[in-house]
Enzyme design. Structure first.
Site, PDB file in Angstrom:
ATOM      1  CB  CYS A  87      33.682  25.637  46.498  1.00 45.71           C
ATOM      2  SG  CYS A  87      32.266  25.597  45.370  1.00 45.71           S
TER       3      CYS A  87
ATOM      4  CG  MET B 115      38.254  28.997  38.589  1.00 44.38           C
ATOM      5  SD  MET B 115      37.605  30.518  37.873  1.00 44.38           S
ATOM      6  CE  MET B 115      38.517  30.591  36.347  1.00 44.38           C
TER       7      MET B 115
ATOM      8  CG  ASN C  16      41.424  33.860  44.636  1.00 44.85           C
ATOM      9  OD1 ASN C  16      40.408  33.304  45.026  1.00 44.85           O
ATOM     10  ND2 ASN C  16      41.573  34.211  43.373  1.00 44.85           N
ATOM     11  N   GLY C  17      41.041  36.935  44.787  1.00 48.46           N
ATOM     12  CA  GLY C  17      39.763  37.632  44.904  1.00 48.46           C
ATOM     13  C   GLY C  17      39.794  39.048  44.357  1.00 48.46           C
TER      14      GLY C  17
END
Length: 333
Positions: A83, A1, A194-195
């Site tokens: 990341c 982000m 998450n995802g």
């Protein structure tokens, strides 16, 4: 982000949900050691609870950055091990750290030794061709031994060569069952998924198996999606702000920010804040007009936050015209 969830974005999101944890964009340790600390760490008091996400792999640097985060008032320090960008890989952190679980464990310990707030880890399920559940389980087990109690699992593999960050969010298949199994095997850990989570129904399903969910791009592109979170997940019955009320609340904030940092000071312009609000009307008739007005460089150059109300009014006109057409069609029929 990166470049998305800055303090202006988080202030906007806080008007939509009072209780949901907010996370900063990833801040590298180098930015805090050699850059403008205030620019990277300053946030609005109303953002709490808010976590500082760090990127780095040098123990002393992470410890120093974590201490700064605590001193600036953050509620949590989160280490990014997910990341996949090449820039991050060159810095020897992000997803590539999953290949070095002991280093991550040592990093967590180094930060926990100097702060009293939680230190958490966000990670993928694997890297490159290695994506077995056992690989992720062993990574989590090693890091948990260093005192980390919360793991945010982006349930995709990270492909470090050959895929862009965008492709890494779309091509590797989601394996939610890995996070489910992780929670069963480590019941005392907090496992957050998450995802690819885009609906309340998705969230409800996942919360039957894990402790929490993290929403990224859906929350950014469709922020009013979060409006029901407080009552649905936190038992907070405070009335939800309407979209128009949120705009009204943001106007004095933007005026204040422009007074403090505009006019060449730190280069703050109206678009710096407004760009995060383009998705507020998603799904409504006239949303396109709303976005167009708030993306008009000439209008933005005026520096007047009341442009938000102008955009909302134009959208209301489109909605009224659309209703009028429906009524006329009904009369004709």
């Amino acid at each position: 982000m990166l470049d998305w969830t800055d303090r202006h974005c988080r202030q906007f999101h806080r008007h939509i949900t009072r209780n949901t944890w907010l996370y900063t964009e990833m801040v590298t340790t180098g930015s805090l050691l050699y850059g403008d600390v205030q620019r990277h760490l300053e946030f609005n008091p109303g953002e709490h609870p808010v976590a500082l996400q760090l990127g780095g792999s040098e123990l002393a640097d992470l410890a120093h950055a974590a201490k700064l985060g605590e001193q600036w008032g953050y509620d949590e320090i989160n280490l990014n091990c997910g990341c996949p960008s090449e820039r991050v890989q060159k810095g020897a952190f992000g997803a590539c750290l999953m290949a070095e679980p002991q280093l991550v464990a040592d990093s967590v310990k180094a930060m926990k030794d100097v702060v009293s707030i939680d230190v958490t880890v966000k990670h993928r399920i694997g890297i490159n061709e290695v994506d077995s559940y056992e690989f992720m389980r062993d990574f989590v087990g090693t890091v948990a031994d260093a005192g980390c109690k919360t793991f945010i699992v982006h349930a995709r593999n990270a492909i470090l060569k050959g895929l862009s960050p965008k492709e890494n969010r779309e091509i590797p298949p989601l394996k939610y069952d890995y996070a489910y199994r992780l929670k069963k095997e480590f019941p005392d850990l907090e496992i957050i998924l998450n995802g690819g989570i885009k609906t309340l129904e998705d969230m409800d399903l996942h919360l039957q198996h894990v402790d929490g969910v993290m929403i990224g791009r859906e929350a950014y592109h469709n922020p009013y999606f979060m409006a029901s979170f407080d009552e649905r997940y936190y038992g907070d019955s405070t009335p939800v702000k309407s979209r128009e009320e949120i705009l009204q609340h943001m106007i004095p904030y933007i005026h204040h920010q422009l007074e403090l940092y505009g006019n060449g000071g730190k280069g703050l312009r109206l678009n710096t804040v407004v760009r995060h609000m383009l998705g507020l009307m998603m799904g409504l008739v006239g949303a396109r007009v709303f976005r167009q007005i708030l993306s008009d460089s000439k209008r933005l150059a005026s520096g007047q936050p009341e442009l938000l109300l102008e955009a909302a009014s134009a959208m209301q006109n489109v909605m009224a015209f659309d209703r009028s057409k429906d009524e006329q069609a009904a009369i004709t029929a």
